[in-house]
Design a protein around this motif. Structure first.
Motif, short mmCIF file in Angstrom:
data_model
loop_
_atom_site.label_atom_id
_atom_site.label_comp_id
_atom_site.label_asym_id
_atom_site.label_seq_id
_atom_site.Cartn_x
_atom_site.Cartn_y
_atom_site.Cartn_z
N LEU A 33 0.84 -1.20 0.00
CA LEU A 33 0.00 0.00 0.00
C LEU A 33 0.87 1.25 0.00
CD1 LEU A 33 -2.77 1.45 0.32
CD2 LEU A 33 -2.41 1.25 2.79
N LEU A 34 1.88 1.26 0.85
CA LEU A 34 2.79 2.41 0.92
C LEU A 34 3.52 2.62 -0.40
CD1 LEU A 34 4.23 1.74 4.47
CD2 LEU A 34 2.61 3.54 3.84
N LEU A 79 -10.21 6.63 6.28
CA LEU A 79 -11.17 5.53 6.17
C LEU A 79 -10.49 4.16 6.16
CD1 LEU A 79 -13.88 6.79 3.66
CD2 LEU A 79 -14.10 6.39 6.12
N LEU A 80 -9.28 4.06 5.64
CA LEU A 80 -8.59 2.76 5.60
C LEU A 80 -8.53 2.11 6.98
CD1 LEU A 80 -5.73 3.43 3.03
CD2 LEU A 80 -7.62 1.81 2.78
N ALA A 119 -7.12 12.53 1.66
CA ALA A 119 -7.18 12.67 3.11
C ALA A 119 -8.28 11.80 3.70
CB ALA A 119 -7.39 14.14 3.49
N VAL A 120 -9.43 11.80 3.07
CA VAL A 120 -10.56 10.98 3.55
C VAL A 120 -10.20 9.49 3.46
CG1 VAL A 120 -12.95 10.29 3.06
CG2 VAL A 120 -12.33 12.72 3.09
N ALA A 121 -9.63 9.07 2.35
CA ALA A 121 -9.24 7.66 2.19
C ALA A 121 -8.20 7.26 3.23
CB ALA A 121 -8.71 7.42 0.79
N ALA A 151 -0.55 7.67 13.79
CA ALA A 151 0.05 9.02 13.78
C ALA A 151 0.50 9.40 12.37
CB ALA A 151 1.23 9.08 14.75
N PHE A 152 1.12 8.46 11.67
CA PHE A 152 1.57 8.68 10.29
C PHE A 152 0.39 9.06 9.40
CE2 PHE A 152 2.31 6.93 6.02
CZ PHE A 152 3.51 7.54 5.69
N LEU A 153 -0.70 8.29 9.49
CA LEU A 153 -1.88 8.56 8.67
C LEU A 153 -2.54 9.88 9.04
CD1 LEU A 153 -3.46 4.99 8.54
CD2 LEU A 153 -2.36 6.22 6.66
N LEU A 154 -2.63 10.16 10.33
CA LEU A 154 -3.26 11.40 10.77
C LEU A 154 -2.45 12.63 10.37
CD1 LEU A 154 -4.55 10.38 14.32
CD2 LEU A 154 -5.93 10.91 12.30
#
Length: 136
Positions: A45-46, A90-91, A85-87, A105-108
């Motif tokens: 994914l990354l 949501l993941l 940002a939404v995705a 934290a990384f995603l946020l």
């Protein structure tokens, strides 16, 4: 003494957004395994998210250096950033990925950064003068 309220230039925000997309893309593609180990996010994914950032960076850079930024282009960039940002949020919320605390934290942090760009681009696009398009 007060500072005058100077609007942010859409082209400058697009340049910075394009640069951050390119740098983030390089980090995600080049260090996807290492980041995955730290965050418990899937390396694939990354990697693919990083790869997807390269054409986005090019698209933004094209319009950042164009004479005028067409409304459709700024609208597409704002919409794309908002969806990213939404995705990102949501993941994990939907359980498609299960990040650890550092992964959350990384995603946020990246979602908030993208939302900041979204807001700046939307605000700057609204202040941009409308240029009449010639009829074909």
């Amino acid at each position: 003494m007060t500072k005058p309220n100077t609007p942010v230039s859409l082209k400058m925000v697009l340049r910075l957004d394009a640069l951050t997309c390119a740098v983030t893309g390089c980090l995600l593609v080049g260090a996807s395994g290492w980041i995955a180990g730290l965050t418990a996010l899937p390396a694939g994914l990354l990697f693919w998210a990083g790869l997807a950032l390269f054409p986005v960076a090019v698209f933004m850079a094209i319009f950042a250096y164009a004479d005028q930024v067409p409304g459709w282009a700024s609208g597409l960039i704002v919409t794309g950033n908002l969806l990213w940002a939404v995705a990102s949020l949501l993941l994990p919320i939907t359980g498609l990925v299960s990040p650890n605390s550092l992964g959350w934290a990384f995603l946020l942090v990246q979602a908030v950064a993208v939302l900041c760009f979204t807001w700046l681009e939307w605000k700057a696009a609204r202040l941009q003068p409308v240029v009449a398009q010639p009829l074909a």
